[in-house]
Design an enzyme around this catalytic site. Sequence first.
Site, mmCIF file in Angstrom:
data_model
loop_
_atom_site.group_PDB
_atom_site.id
_atom_site.type_symbol
_atom_site.label_atom_id
_atom_site.label_comp_id
_atom_site.label_asym_id
_atom_site.label_seq_id
_atom_site.Cartn_x
_atom_site.Cartn_y
_atom_site.Cartn_z
ATOM 1 N N GLU A 436 -25.509 23.567 4.750
ATOM 2 C CA GLU A 436 -25.403 22.730 3.375
ATOM 3 C C GLU A 436 -26.954 21.812 3.461
ATOM 4 O OE1 GLU A 436 -22.304 19.732 3.620
ATOM 5 O OE2 GLU A 436 -23.094 18.722 1.813
ATOM 6 N N ASP A 509 -21.314 19.435 5.974
ATOM 7 C CA ASP A 509 -20.872 17.998 6.540
ATOM 8 C C ASP A 509 -19.338 17.885 6.433
ATOM 9 O OD1 ASP A 509 -23.941 16.391 5.084
ATOM 10 O OD2 ASP A 509 -23.488 17.429 7.066
ATOM 11 N N ASP A 511 -17.695 15.579 5.080
ATOM 12 C CA ASP A 511 -17.530 14.499 3.931
ATOM 13 C C ASP A 511 -16.989 15.235 2.859
ATOM 14 O OD1 ASP A 511 -20.841 14.265 3.096
ATOM 15 O OD2 ASP A 511 -19.479 15.714 3.103
ATOM 16 N N ASP A 513 -18.351 15.908 0.071
ATOM 17 C CA ASP A 513 -19.190 17.082 -0.298
ATOM 18 C C ASP A 513 -19.033 18.240 0.593
ATOM 19 O OD1 ASP A 513 -21.774 15.466 -2.009
ATOM 20 O OD2 ASP A 513 -19.905 15.939 -2.720
#
Length: 650
Positions: A436, A509, A511, A513
């Site tokens: 990503e 990640d 998180d 996203d």
Amino acid sequence: MAEKQTHYNAEDIKILEGLDAVRLRPGMYIGSTGVKGLHHILWEIVDNAIDEAASGFATRIEVRLYKDGSASVEDNGRGIPTDIHPKTGVSGVEVVFTQLHAGGKFDEHNYSFSGGLHGVGASVTNALSEWLRVEVYRGTVFKMSFRSYKDPKTGKMLSGIPDGHLENTKQKTDKRGTFVHFKPDASVFDNVAFNFEAVSKRLKELAFLNKGLEIALFDERVPEGKSPVAVNYKFDGGLHDFAEYLNEGKTPLYQEPIGYKAERDGILIEFAIQHTTEFTESLFSFVNNIPTPEGGYHETGFRTGLTKSLNDVARSLGALKDKDPNLLGAAILSVKMKNVQFEGQTKTKLGNPEARVPVESATVEGIAKLFEDKKLRSVFEEIVKKAQGAAKVRIAARQAKEVARAKNSIDNLTLVGKLASCTGKKPELNELFIVEGDSAGGTAKQARMRQYQAILPLRGKPLNVEKKRIDQVLANEEIRTIISALGAGYGSDFNMDDLKFHKVIILSDADQDGMHIRCILLTFFFRYMRELINNGNVYIGMPPLYKVYKKDVTEYAYDDTELQKKIEIVGKGYQIQRYKGLGEMSAEQLWETTMDPARRNLIQVNIEDAAEAEQMVTALMGDRVEARKEFLAQNANFNKVDTFIDRVNI
Ligand code: 28F
């Protein structure tokens, strides 16, 4: 507690030795001693209660998870027989919990059969539990308990030893049924914490598969003073309700799912279908309530039967026939049969050839019968119209692919241009990291081993495949880059033999996203490259969450529980850095924590996780607002994809 049984005759010794075999090689009986294996010993007890319901004697099952790590299951069936077994001289209850492959699983009178890993019986649960106690309600309360402990004399582990024979407490009760309470043995399992989502999801599935059966789950592992978390499942519509549930967030082509149930050559076949406006299919098949995501002969028969019968319907409606099975929407196929043979990578493929023809003929008969029903005439007109539409989309997609191939050298070069490929040519050694973000992608390109590690940076979120049609999905550059990098095509043309990488590792990640991207990629693989998942080629890379360090010591922690251990290792004067994203890491750190096969942690994605992600993406990105709201209310975060996957170091 009844007096401890001290003498064992020859018969008993054989039985007790049987259970020790389970503890010696648990993997033989429950697959693994990881999270899945732990849940397996719960499913064995649940399955016995389900069998009692499937035989028509129980209407309610209650599952409880306790603070001490134990679990209990109760049904309101007949209760395990308490009379003395003529052959073994002990009660039916003692037989069920001390003899391998004993118990209701194998009686001839009903379809409650389990094959493969399933159905090894309640004695395996007993053998792998620190203690197990059972109560049978048959006019009075009968009790029996078992323990696994180290024999003080020999130092050997003794498994599932009765504390005494079955005791009739003479306590009157108007309850009927069986209650089993057990504590998984922490010395056997890597992790003894039951996962609420996993248990709840499986119980919901079993409630769909057993029409009208009420299944309640209570989780008592809540802080003091808080009431237990409770869920209740009961679906009087059975598979019909299952199809509607799978289509939440989608637009059905017709109001009510269609369904049929028939018995053929000793095989019970039931299916439900509800087409939607989507251009993808999701067929969920089961054998004896066990999911078969890798398909098998029952699915072959079902698809063939469906294609044949829907083409007959199309002809009689004056429309032209279509070669592909028209399954665009949600379909559930549930088969019950004896002597099941499970095959495939994850033992979830039905290997009994004799199942194909009966399923095909029951499907043809079912569709023909449904088509005779005047009220369903408009439903079939919709289905046939949709089939025409789907055919057009498929042709468009093929043309799009032809066009892409026609321009292939330049086009693929630019597409694949983003790919930093590896120099080695052995697919079985090669790994593709889908990373990503361009910055992390750049770091990964420096960090990698060029010989066998390729890097494909993803710019931002790849298109969400949910709302798009196949031709639009392929138009998305990110998705097409992945397809051309893997080299094995997609959809019905997908061919594992052409796969250039045997490990496809998603690096995103930790998180929201990152979770989002992970779910979308899993949805894409689930819909267009399902074999890649079934075959275990898809992995999720685990970057560390923390770096714990001081002058000359550096340790990494991958989750909060590990953080404590690493702090102790580094010792006083430690400092902590919380990683917020892959981009914060140097190439050196990314290599040693996340890419080096010797030190990294990869999560191997299995089909349940992918199906979970697909349902999540459907709910969140489909076009039904209420489904989205309800889903968000239920599942606060995207982390659910990692619900219960065993972390492996590969
Ligand atoms: C909480 C888990 O295990 N329920 C069960 C029965 C009922 C019968 C049965 C089970 C006889 C001895 C083979 C009763 N009456 N819930 C459960 N309910 N096993 S397990 O029989 C087992 C056979 O071993 C049962 C008449 N026939 C069968």
